[in-house]
Design a protein around this motif. Structure first.
Motif, mmCIF file in Angstrom:
data_model
loop_
_atom_site.group_PDB
_atom_site.id
_atom_site.type_symbol
_atom_site.label_atom_id
_atom_site.label_comp_id
_atom_site.label_asym_id
_atom_site.label_seq_id
_atom_site.Cartn_x
_atom_site.Cartn_y
_atom_site.Cartn_z
ATOM 1 N N THR A 13 0.848 -1.192 0.000
ATOM 2 C CA THR A 13 0.000 0.000 0.000
ATOM 3 C C THR A 13 0.881 1.238 0.000
ATOM 4 O OG1 THR A 13 -0.121 -0.013 2.423
ATOM 5 C CG2 THR A 13 -1.867 -1.162 1.231
ATOM 6 N N PHE A 14 0.368 2.310 -0.612
ATOM 7 C CA PHE A 14 1.187 3.517 -0.754
ATOM 8 C C PHE A 14 0.446 4.762 -0.272
ATOM 9 C CE2 PHE A 14 3.195 0.324 -3.243
ATOM 10 C CZ PHE A 14 4.549 0.551 -3.006
ATOM 11 N N ASP A 15 -0.215 4.586 0.908
ATOM 12 C CA ASP A 15 -0.694 5.731 1.664
ATOM 13 C C ASP A 15 0.500 6.312 2.430
ATOM 14 O OD1 ASP A 15 -0.235 3.773 3.576
ATOM 15 O OD2 ASP A 15 -2.315 3.623 4.218
ATOM 16 N N GLU A 16 0.289 7.218 3.358
ATOM 17 C CA GLU A 16 1.419 7.848 4.043
ATOM 18 C C GLU A 16 2.285 6.821 4.767
ATOM 19 O OE1 GLU A 16 2.474 11.439 7.225
ATOM 20 O OE2 GLU A 16 0.386 11.053 6.636
ATOM 21 N N ALA A 17 1.658 5.882 5.471
ATOM 22 C CA ALA A 17 2.431 4.874 6.202
ATOM 23 C C ALA A 17 3.191 3.966 5.241
ATOM 24 C CB ALA A 17 1.505 4.043 7.098
ATOM 25 N N LEU A 19 4.157 4.691 2.127
ATOM 26 C CA LEU A 19 5.250 5.453 1.521
ATOM 27 C C LEU A 19 6.436 5.559 2.465
ATOM 28 C CD1 LEU A 19 3.305 8.337 -0.257
ATOM 29 C CD2 LEU A 19 4.868 6.716 -1.358
ATOM 30 N N ARG A 20 6.152 5.819 3.736
ATOM 31 C CA ARG A 20 7.255 5.938 4.695
ATOM 32 C C ARG A 20 8.016 4.624 4.788
ATOM 33 N NH1 ARG A 20 4.535 7.614 8.487
ATOM 34 N NH2 ARG A 20 4.958 9.820 8.181
ATOM 35 N N ARG A 21 7.295 3.527 4.852
ATOM 36 C CA ARG A 21 7.953 2.214 4.951
ATOM 37 C C ARG A 21 8.812 1.954 3.724
ATOM 38 N NH1 ARG A 21 11.029 -1.330 5.805
ATOM 39 N NH2 ARG A 21 10.520 -3.552 5.826
ATOM 40 N N ALA A 22 8.263 2.213 2.535
ATOM 41 C CA ALA A 22 8.990 1.916 1.306
ATOM 42 C C ALA A 22 10.186 2.842 1.119
ATOM 43 C CB ALA A 22 8.052 2.019 0.109
ATOM 44 N N ILE A 23 9.996 4.134 1.339
ATOM 45 C CA ILE A 23 11.065 5.098 1.110
ATOM 46 C C ILE A 23 12.188 4.921 2.126
ATOM 47 C CG2 ILE A 23 11.619 7.562 1.212
ATOM 48 C CD1 ILE A 23 8.824 8.037 -0.087
ATOM 49 N N GLU A 24 11.831 4.786 3.381
ATOM 50 C CA GLU A 24 12.880 4.608 4.396
ATOM 51 C C GLU A 24 13.563 3.259 4.252
ATOM 52 O OE1 GLU A 24 11.107 5.404 8.189
ATOM 53 O OE2 GLU A 24 10.938 7.574 7.793
ATOM 54 N N GLU A 35 11.405 2.948 -7.102
ATOM 55 C CA GLU A 35 10.358 2.902 -8.127
ATOM 56 C C GLU A 35 9.027 2.696 -7.417
ATOM 57 O OE1 GLU A 35 8.748 -0.233 -11.417
ATOM 58 O OE2 GLU A 35 10.912 0.127 -11.411
ATOM 59 N N ILE A 36 8.140 3.656 -7.562
ATOM 60 C CA ILE A 36 6.849 3.603 -6.881
ATOM 61 C C ILE A 36 5.767 3.162 -7.862
ATOM 62 C CG2 ILE A 36 5.070 4.960 -5.715
ATOM 63 C CD1 ILE A 36 7.255 6.707 -4.559
ATOM 64 N N PRO A 37 5.076 2.063 -7.560
ATOM 65 C CA PRO A 37 3.995 1.616 -8.447
ATOM 66 C C PRO A 37 2.735 2.452 -8.218
ATOM 67 C CG PRO A 37 4.201 0.118 -6.598
ATOM 68 C CD PRO A 37 5.289 1.136 -6.438
ATOM 69 N N LEU A 38 2.185 3.001 -9.275
ATOM 70 C CA LEU A 38 0.992 3.847 -9.171
ATOM 71 C C LEU A 38 -0.253 2.991 -9.394
ATOM 72 C CD1 LEU A 38 2.339 6.981 -11.074
ATOM 73 C CD2 LEU A 38 2.187 6.615 -8.591
ATOM 74 N N MET A 39 -0.480 2.084 -8.456
ATOM 75 C CA MET A 39 -1.593 1.148 -8.602
ATOM 76 C C MET A 39 -2.942 1.820 -8.371
ATOM 77 S SD MET A 39 0.036 -2.207 -6.741
ATOM 78 C CE MET A 39 0.234 -1.341 -5.179
ATOM 79 N N SER A 46 1.123 12.559 -4.585
ATOM 80 C CA SER A 46 2.475 12.745 -5.106
ATOM 81 C C SER A 46 3.198 13.909 -4.446
ATOM 82 C CB SER A 46 2.440 12.932 -6.624
ATOM 83 O OG SER A 46 1.481 13.890 -7.005
ATOM 84 N N THR A 47 2.454 14.884 -3.927
ATOM 85 C CA THR A 47 3.097 15.988 -3.210
ATOM 86 C C THR A 47 3.724 15.480 -1.923
ATOM 87 O OG1 THR A 47 1.528 17.580 -4.133
ATOM 88 C CG2 THR A 47 2.735 18.247 -2.154
ATOM 89 N N LEU A 48 2.997 14.667 -1.184
ATOM 90 C CA LEU A 48 3.540 14.053 0.031
ATOM 91 C C LEU A 48 4.728 13.171 -0.306
ATOM 92 C CD1 LEU A 48 3.422 13.194 3.035
ATOM 93 C CD2 LEU A 48 1.775 11.424 2.342
ATOM 94 N N ALA A 49 4.592 12.348 -1.339
ATOM 95 C CA ALA A 49 5.683 11.456 -1.729
ATOM 96 C C ALA A 49 6.931 12.255 -2.079
ATOM 97 C CB ALA A 49 5.258 10.587 -2.908
ATOM 98 N N GLY A 50 6.762 13.339 -2.835
ATOM 99 C CA GLY A 50 7.904 14.161 -3.209
ATOM 100 C C GLY A 50 8.618 14.723 -2.001
ATOM 101 N N ARG A 51 7.860 15.184 -1.013
ATOM 102 C CA ARG A 51 8.473 15.722 0.203
ATOM 103 C C ARG A 51 9.249 14.635 0.954
ATOM 104 N NH1 ARG A 51 4.248 17.763 2.095
ATOM 105 N NH2 ARG A 51 3.648 16.249 3.698
ATOM 106 N N MET A 52 8.675 13.445 1.067
ATOM 107 C CA MET A 52 9.347 12.354 1.770
ATOM 108 C C MET A 52 10.600 11.908 1.017
ATOM 109 S SD MET A 52 5.924 10.247 2.900
ATOM 110 C CE MET A 52 6.751 9.035 3.898
#
Length: 290
Positions: A13-17, A19-24, A35-39, A46-52
């Motif tokens: 899943t690519f909600d805030e939690a 994204l944090r797990r995947a990016i960190e 590489e983020i899958p846009l499922m 994407s604004t949140l993702a860009g900041r993270m």
């Protein structure tokens, strides 16, 4: 060259939690890029993702596979239009995150077809990709079409097939080679890299073993593939991709047939893959001294 990991190594899943797990997780494993899958493009922030991503000093690309409802190779113009609209939204997401590549199965649906693609379907896909390439270029994004096996697309399944498809496409569009799929469809791991690179189209590489588990424990000839990348002076993204039903989303597990858990520990798998890829690229570079 940027060495990366697919986000589904860490989360489904690519909600805030998520994204944090995947990016960190990607950063901690030592990679340069995620590489983020846009499922679920409609819900993706994407604004949140860009900041993270900026906070973790990671580069980003994005990918997806189309569905029957958004299939650019459909004979139905309404379905093709839906696919174009979705991909335009995804291109905007990539640009907002600060990325420059949208890749994957973005020229057809990702799944098993029960008949060959029609000439009309190919023409629809080529026309749509041409328009999307121009749309993407205006936003600093390049499309790269992933070559997948016969059970995931009927449009093309080899590097040469992708090049023939691109003969009918206008604009700067790349070819995305994947060792998992090459192991099924190509005659070897050397010639496709050289063929696609010679055309100037080699834009992206996925690294995955034959069973999608730990690198080096399957049947993929990585030594030849990495040597070929070195031979052609490839300098694009090299991204590790692996799936387990312990992590991946249920929908994608069903689409890709991820029935076995070949790993449980995302962090260990990712750290191993980062070392494996970097060691392999370092080793082939020493051949120049021979």
């Amino acid at each position: 060259m940027l060495i990366g990991a697919h986000g589904l190594v860490f989360t489904g899943t690519f909600d805030e939690a998520g994204l944090r797990r995947a990016i960190e997780g990607t950063k901690n494993a030592g990679f340069d890029l995620i590489e983020i899958p846009l499922m679920d493009a409609a819900a993706f922030d994407s604004t949140l993702a860009g900041r993270m991503l900026r906070d973790n000093d990671l580069a980003v690309t994005a990918s997806l596979g189309l569905t029957p409802a958004t299939d650019l190779s459909s004979d139905d113009p309404a379905v093709v239009a839906a696919g174009r609209a979705l991909l335009e939204h995804c291109i905007d997401h990539v640009a907002t995150m600060g990325g420059d590549v949208l890749c994957g199965v973005i020229y057809s649906a990702m799944g098993k077809y029960m008949a060959p693609v029609t000439e009309r379907g190919v023409a629809h896909s080529q026309e749509a990709i041409s328009g999307l390439a121009a749309f993407a270029a205006e936003r600093g994004v390049r499309l790269s079409l992933e070559v997948v096996n016969r059970y995931e697309s009927n449009v093309f399944n080899t590097g040469r097939g992708a090049l023939r498809f691109l003969d009918g496409v206008a604009g700067d569009v790349g070819v995305h080679l994947d060792t998992y799929h090459m192991n099924i469809e190509e005659s070897d791991f050397f010639q496709p890299v050289h063929d696609v690179a010679a055309s100037g189209k080699l834009g992206y590489a996925h690294i995955g073993d034959s069973h999608r588990g730990y690198l080096g424990t399957g049947t993929v000839d990585f030594a030849t593939f990495f040597r070929a990348l070195h031979d052609v002076a490839y300098d694009g993204p090299v991204v590790f991709e692996s799936f387990s039903s312990a992590v991946v989303s249920a929908e994608l597990s069903n689409t890709l047939g991820i029935w076995r858990n070949l790993w449980q520990d995302s962090d260990d798998l990712a750290a191993h893959a980062n070392r494996y890829i970097r060691d392999a690229m370092h080793a082939v570079a020493t051949i120049d001294r021979h």
